[in-house]
Design an enzyme around this catalytic site. Structure first.
Site, PDB file in Angstrom:
ATOM      1  N   GLY A  39       5.496  -0.774   0.533  1.00  0.00           N
ATOM      2  CA  GLY A  39       6.204  -1.614   1.507  1.00  0.00           C
ATOM      3  C   GLY A  39       6.011  -3.072   1.298  1.00  0.00           C
ATOM      4  O   GLY A  39       6.612  -3.982   1.779  1.00  0.00           O
ATOM      5  N   CYS A  42       6.148  -7.542   3.023  1.00  0.00           N
ATOM      6  CA  CYS A  42       7.605  -7.506   3.838  1.00  0.00           C
ATOM      7  C   CYS A  42       6.958  -6.520   4.979  1.00  0.00           C
ATOM      8  O   CYS A  42       7.044  -7.088   6.288  1.00  0.00           O
ATOM      9  CB  CYS A  42       8.842  -6.993   3.140  1.00  0.00           C
ATOM     10  SG  CYS A  42      10.001  -7.012   4.602  1.00  0.00           S
ATOM     11  N   SER A 181       5.884 -26.518   8.213  1.00  0.00           N
ATOM     12  CA  SER A 181       7.020 -25.927   9.346  1.00  0.00           C
ATOM     13  C   SER A 181       8.091 -25.367   8.680  1.00  0.00           C
ATOM     14  O   SER A 181       9.124 -25.322   9.115  1.00  0.00           O
ATOM     15  CB  SER A 181       7.273 -27.130  10.001  1.00  0.00           C
ATOM     16  OG  SER A 181       8.216 -27.946   9.180  1.00  0.00           O
ATOM     17  N   GLY A 182       7.804 -24.578   7.796  1.00  0.00           N
ATOM     18  CA  GLY A 182       8.622 -23.508   7.201  1.00  0.00           C
ATOM     19  C   GLY A 182       8.784 -22.378   8.258  1.00  0.00           C
ATOM     20  O   GLY A 182       8.068 -22.521   9.125  1.00  0.00           O
ATOM     21  N   ALA A 183       9.749 -21.313   7.591  1.00  0.00           N
ATOM     22  CA  ALA A 183       9.591 -20.414   8.690  1.00  0.00           C
ATOM     23  C   ALA A 183       8.464 -19.565   9.179  1.00  0.00           C
ATOM     24  O   ALA A 183       8.254 -19.367  10.219  1.00  0.00           O
ATOM     25  CB  ALA A 183      10.547 -19.098   8.017  1.00  0.00           C
ATOM     26  N   VAL A 269       1.805 -23.406   3.553  1.00  0.00           N
ATOM     27  CA  VAL A 269       2.413 -24.320   2.578  1.00  0.00           C
ATOM     28  C   VAL A 269       3.269 -23.777   1.386  1.00  0.00           C
ATOM     29  O   VAL A 269       3.303 -24.589   0.591  1.00  0.00           O
ATOM     30  CB  VAL A 269       1.458 -25.498   2.380  1.00  0.00           C
ATOM     31  CG1 VAL A 269       0.863 -26.236   3.339  1.00  0.00           C
ATOM     32  CG2 VAL A 269       0.151 -24.759   1.532  1.00  0.00           C
ATOM     33  N   GLY A 270       3.523 -22.760   1.606  1.00  0.00           N
ATOM     34  CA  GLY A 270       4.603 -22.050   0.336  1.00  0.00           C
ATOM     35  C   GLY A 270       3.867 -20.906  -0.207  1.00  0.00           C
ATOM     36  O   GLY A 270       2.908 -20.679   0.360  1.00  0.00           O
ATOM     37  N   HIS A 442      34.534 -10.126  23.956  1.00  0.00           N
ATOM     38  CA  HIS A 442      34.107 -10.954  25.048  1.00  0.00           C
ATOM     39  C   HIS A 442      33.270  -9.920  26.229  1.00  0.00           C
ATOM     40  O   HIS A 442      33.803  -9.026  26.617  1.00  0.00           O
ATOM     41  CB  HIS A 442      35.335 -11.493  25.892  1.00  0.00           C
ATOM     42  CG  HIS A 442      34.983 -12.226  27.143  1.00  0.00           C
ATOM     43  ND1 HIS A 442      34.580 -13.573  27.085  1.00  0.00           N
ATOM     44  CD2 HIS A 442      35.199 -11.971  28.624  1.00  0.00           C
ATOM     45  CE1 HIS A 442      34.174 -14.168  28.226  1.00  0.00           C
ATOM     46  NE2 HIS A 442      34.577 -13.295  29.183  1.00  0.00           N
TER      47      HIS A 442
HETATM   48  C1  LIG Z   1       4.229 -13.804   7.281  1.00  0.00           C
HETATM   49  C2  LIG Z   1       5.554 -13.511   6.506  1.00  0.00           C
HETATM   50  C3  LIG Z   1       6.745 -13.391   7.195  1.00  0.00           C
HETATM   51  C4  LIG Z   1       7.936 -13.102   6.533  1.00  0.00           C
HETATM   52  N1  LIG Z   1       9.116 -13.014   7.334  1.00  0.00           N
HETATM   53  C5  LIG Z   1      10.293 -12.771   6.647  1.00  0.00           C
HETATM   54  C6  LIG Z   1      11.291 -12.476   7.445  1.00  0.00           C
HETATM   55  O1  LIG Z   1      11.433 -12.545   8.623  1.00  0.00           O
HETATM   56  N2  LIG Z   1      12.395 -12.214   6.515  1.00  0.00           N
HETATM   57  C7  LIG Z   1      12.417 -12.220   5.100  1.00  0.00           C
HETATM   58  O2  LIG Z   1      13.684 -12.078   4.683  1.00  0.00           O
HETATM   59  N3  LIG Z   1      11.400 -12.626   4.436  1.00  0.00           N
HETATM   60  C8  LIG Z   1      10.221 -12.841   5.086  1.00  0.00           C
HETATM   61  N4  LIG Z   1       9.039 -12.931   4.382  1.00  0.00           N
HETATM   62  C9  LIG Z   1       8.997 -12.981   2.976  1.00  0.00           C
HETATM   63  C10 LIG Z   1       9.019 -11.443   2.512  1.00  0.00           C
HETATM   64  O3  LIG Z   1       7.953 -11.133   2.848  1.00  0.00           O
HETATM   65  C11 LIG Z   1       9.159 -11.483   0.843  1.00  0.00           C
HETATM   66  O4  LIG Z   1      10.196 -12.252   0.399  1.00  0.00           O
HETATM   67  C12 LIG Z   1       9.257 -10.071   0.443  1.00  0.00           C
HETATM   68  O5  LIG Z   1       8.195  -9.233   0.785  1.00  0.00           O
HETATM   69  C13 LIG Z   1       9.344 -10.032  -1.054  1.00  0.00           C
HETATM   70  O6  LIG Z   1       9.421  -8.908  -1.504  1.00  0.00           O
HETATM   71  P1  LIG Z   1       9.027  -8.391  -3.114  1.00  0.00           P
HETATM   72  O7  LIG Z   1       9.482  -7.011  -3.329  1.00  0.00           O
HETATM   73  O8  LIG Z   1       9.635  -9.582  -3.875  1.00  0.00           O
HETATM   74  O9  LIG Z   1       7.401  -8.689  -3.033  1.00  0.00           O
HETATM   75  P2  LIG Z   1       6.253  -8.210  -2.063  1.00  0.00           P
HETATM   76  O10 LIG Z   1       6.940  -7.880  -0.808  1.00  0.00           O
HETATM   77  O11 LIG Z   1       5.299  -9.130  -2.090  1.00  0.00           O
HETATM   78  O12 LIG Z   1       5.783  -6.810  -2.812  1.00  0.00           O
HETATM   79  C14 LIG Z   1       5.120  -6.949  -4.025  1.00  0.00           C
HETATM   80  C15 LIG Z   1       4.106  -5.765  -3.964  1.00  0.00           C
HETATM   81  O13 LIG Z   1       3.547  -5.766  -5.503  1.00  0.00           O
HETATM   82  C16 LIG Z   1       2.381  -5.432  -5.495  1.00  0.00           C
HETATM   83  N5  LIG Z   1       1.598  -5.644  -6.645  1.00  0.00           N
HETATM   84  C17 LIG Z   1       1.429  -6.928  -6.926  1.00  0.00           C
HETATM   85  N6  LIG Z   1       1.060  -7.024  -8.325  1.00  0.00           N
HETATM   86  C18 LIG Z   1       0.796  -5.646  -8.482  1.00  0.00           C
HETATM   87  C19 LIG Z   1       0.268  -5.041  -9.783  1.00  0.00           C
HETATM   88  N7  LIG Z   1      -0.318  -5.985 -10.963  1.00  0.00           N
HETATM   89  N8  LIG Z   1       0.049  -3.785  -9.720  1.00  0.00           N
HETATM   90  C20 LIG Z   1       0.472  -3.080  -8.736  1.00  0.00           C
HETATM   91  N9  LIG Z   1       1.240  -3.592  -7.636  1.00  0.00           N
HETATM   92  C21 LIG Z   1       1.092  -5.025  -7.556  1.00  0.00           C
HETATM   93  C22 LIG Z   1       1.704  -6.103  -4.054  1.00  0.00           C
HETATM   94  O14 LIG Z   1       0.772  -5.289  -3.592  1.00  0.00           O
HETATM   95  C23 LIG Z   1       2.782  -5.584  -3.156  1.00  0.00           C
HETATM   96  O15 LIG Z   1       2.599  -4.518  -2.433  1.00  0.00           O
HETATM   97  C24 LIG Z   1       7.929 -13.308   5.200  1.00  0.00           C
HETATM   98  C25 LIG Z   1       6.585 -13.462   4.446  1.00  0.00           C
HETATM   99  C26 LIG Z   1       5.567 -13.697   5.088  1.00  0.00           C
HETATM  100  C27 LIG Z   1       4.241 -13.982   4.452  1.00  0.00           C
END
Ligand SMILES: Cc1cc2nc3c(=O)[nH]c(=O)nc-3n(C[C@H](O)[C@H](O)[C@H](O)COP(=O)(O)OP(=O)(O)OC[C@H]3O[C@@H](n4cnc5c(N)ncnc54)[C@H](O)[C@@H]3O)c2cc1C
Length: 463
Positions: A39, A42, A181-183, A269-270, A442
């Site tokens: 998961g 996210c 102050s991003g999301a 900060v990103g 409505h």
């Molecule tokens: C606090 C917070 C709130 C957020 N809220 C929202 C929101 O409301 N709506 C929204 O759209 N986005 C939100 N985001 C952003 C969102 O979580 C990400 O954009 C999204 O998770 C990206 O998905 P992904 O599949 O690219 O990577 P990720 O969800 O980061 O998944 C990557 C996975 O790869 C695994 N991994 C990494 N390297 C390796 C490796 N070498 N071998 C095996 N596994 C590995 C990691 O353990 C991780 O589980 C939020 C982020 C944060 C931090």
């Protein structure tokens, strides 16, 4: 266990696991490698657990306004640990959901850290003592919080937090500084403020929520201040130092130095892409500013190797990761893939909520587009009045020449549930004609969307 697959996906966030399901639907033999929790960020540390916390905060905050609805409670309070545990339970439920989906689609889950080595065709994926091979390897390794050690913005899990620590603290800090102050920064600021923390948000750019339309940023700033949030904007963080009881942050605002003190600082900060320790350099994968460079379909230029989601660059959003992944695997399968240029909505789940899609008014003007702009405030919308959700508005941006909807921006109650209407309209390349001809139920707050589209063409009804 066979170690040969049609596709191996590294990372099981919304990018990786959704791609794996689509690959299985397309008849491929699929493995997914995950080093932490199915998961990804996210479901476990991002989108979902934050929304659980925000819901608790929102309900608690609403208790302040019970009298507006003719209601009263004698005593109110919260059990902070129970609030956190609910959020963890919600995350765990979704993590279990992904486990179920992997089983259902017969996707092999390989737990461990993946490294890539040069292979016959696509790179070989090494996980512990297993060497997995496939025709295609898709990197969906996501991203993590950016830190700035030089300025002392290095999380210590105690007084300097990233989102991870901010999701599972033992107690709510009495005083809190949120840097950025991003999301993400705004959501944590909203949550802790709702539970009574004294929160100051520091933003380096000219306004909070800097990617949003200026009018929305301004309205959000006002609405958050009304709830007691404090802002220092634009302010540069010079140095964070730890004090006996918390942190001291030296900032520069308007050429003057100021020191803010608090129990805890959250650094928002990103983010930076997870590109390290996988052998990408040796394979010749092109990386720019911590993100893997890809073509329009996720291909990295290394035979058989693709990248999608956060690791492939902004916008860092879960639905963008899933959409890119589905596009990538459908392209690999030779199917007609989903349009990668579809507009991507963005949401901030603060109170009030913020949601947008497409160009801001300023961006459209910068592109030389002659815009037609419409606005409609919720304070004159029947459902909003009945619900007591008077804050905010809907703003629409149209191309004045073609009538195409090119942007929509909203602030108010539940707007994150409404933005999809405009995203669909833009995907279908709707013009004002279709938006004006659409019938809105409505009473709903969505009627404000209709009115904002009418307003852009001088046809607004209820003002
Ligand atoms: C606090 C917070 C709130 C957020 N809220 C929202 C929101 O409301 N709506 C929204 O759209 N986005 C939100 N985001 C952003 C969102 O979580 C990400 O954009 C999204 O998770 C990206 O998905 P992904 O599949 O690219 O990577 P990720 O969800 O980061 O998944 C990557 C996975 O790869 C695994 N991994 C990494 N390297 C390796 C490796 N070498 N071998 C095996 N596994 C590995 C990691 O353990 C991780 O589980 C939020 C982020 C944060 C931090």
């Amino acid at each position: 266990m066979a170690d040969t697959f049609d596709v191996i996906i590294v990372g099981s966030g919304p990018g990786g696991y959704v791609t794996a399901i689509r690959a299985a639907q397309l008849g491929m033999k699929v493995a997914i490698v995950e080093r932490e929790l199915l998961g990804g960020i996210c479901l476990n540390w991002g989108c979902i657990p934050t929304k659980a916390l925000l819901k608790s905060g929102e309900i608690y905050e609403q208790l302040d306004h019970l009298a507006d609805y003719g209601l009263k409670v004698e005593k109110r309070g919260f059990d902070f640990d129970a609030v956190i545990q609910r959020s963890r339970k919600v995350a765990a439920q979704l993590n279990g959901g992904v486990t179920f989906l992997m089983k259902k689609h017969k996707i092999e889950v390989v737990m461990g850290s993946a490294r890539l080595e040069k292979g016959q065709g696509a790179p070989t994926v090494v996980v512990g003592d297993r060497r997995l091979t496939a025709k295609h390897v898709i990197l969906a390794t996501g991203a993590r919080a950016r830190t700035i050690p030089a300025a002392g913005l290095e999380p210590d899990g105690d007084r300097v937090w990233t989102y991870r620590e901010a999701l599972t603290p033992k107690a709510a800090p009495k005083t809190l500084i949120v840097i950025g102050s991003g999301a993400i920064g705004i959501e944590f600021a909203s949550f802790y403020r709702a539970l009574g923390s004294d929160v100051t948000v520091v933003e380096a750019l000219a306004r909070i929520l800097p990617v949003e339309d200026e009018e929305v940023s301004r309205a959000a700033h006002k609405a958050f201040e009304k709830r007691g949030l404090k802002f220092r904007v634009p302010a540069n963080v010079k140095k964070l130092t730890k004090t006996k009881s918390g942190v001291a942050i030296e900032i520069e605002v308007g050429g003057k130095s100021e020191t803010l003190e608090a129990d805890v600082a959250i650094v928002a900060v990103g983010i930076v892409g997870n590109v390290e320790d996988m052998g990408l350099e040796a394979l010749g994968v092109k990386i720019e500013r911590t993100h893997i460079v890809t073509d329009g379909h996720g291909a990295t230029g290394v035979p058989g190797l693709y990248a999608i989601g956060d690791v492939a660059g902004p916008p860092w959003l879960a639905h963008k990761a899933s959409h890119e992944g589905v596009h990538c695997i459908e392209h690999i399968a030779g199917e007609k893939p989903a349009n990668l240029n579809a507009p991507i909505p963005g949401c901030t789940y603060s109170t009030p909520q913020i949601a947008s899609v497409g160009l801001t008014e300023a961006q459209a003007k910068e592109q030389g587009i002659e815009v037609k702009v419409g606005r409609f405030p919720f304070r004159v919308n029947g459902k909003a009045i009945a619900a007591g959700e008077l804050e905010g508005f809907v703003k629409t941006v149209f191309d004045g020449k073609t009538g195409a909807l090119i942007g929509a921006h909203m602030i108010g109650g539940e707007v994150t549930e409404m933005i999809q209407g405009f995203a669909l309209a833009m995907t279908l390349e709707a013009t004002e004609a279709e938006l004006h001809a659409t019938v809105y139920p409505h009473p709903t707050m969505s009627e404000a969307m209709h009115e904002a589209a009418l307003d852009a063409f001088g046809k607004v009804l209820h003002i």
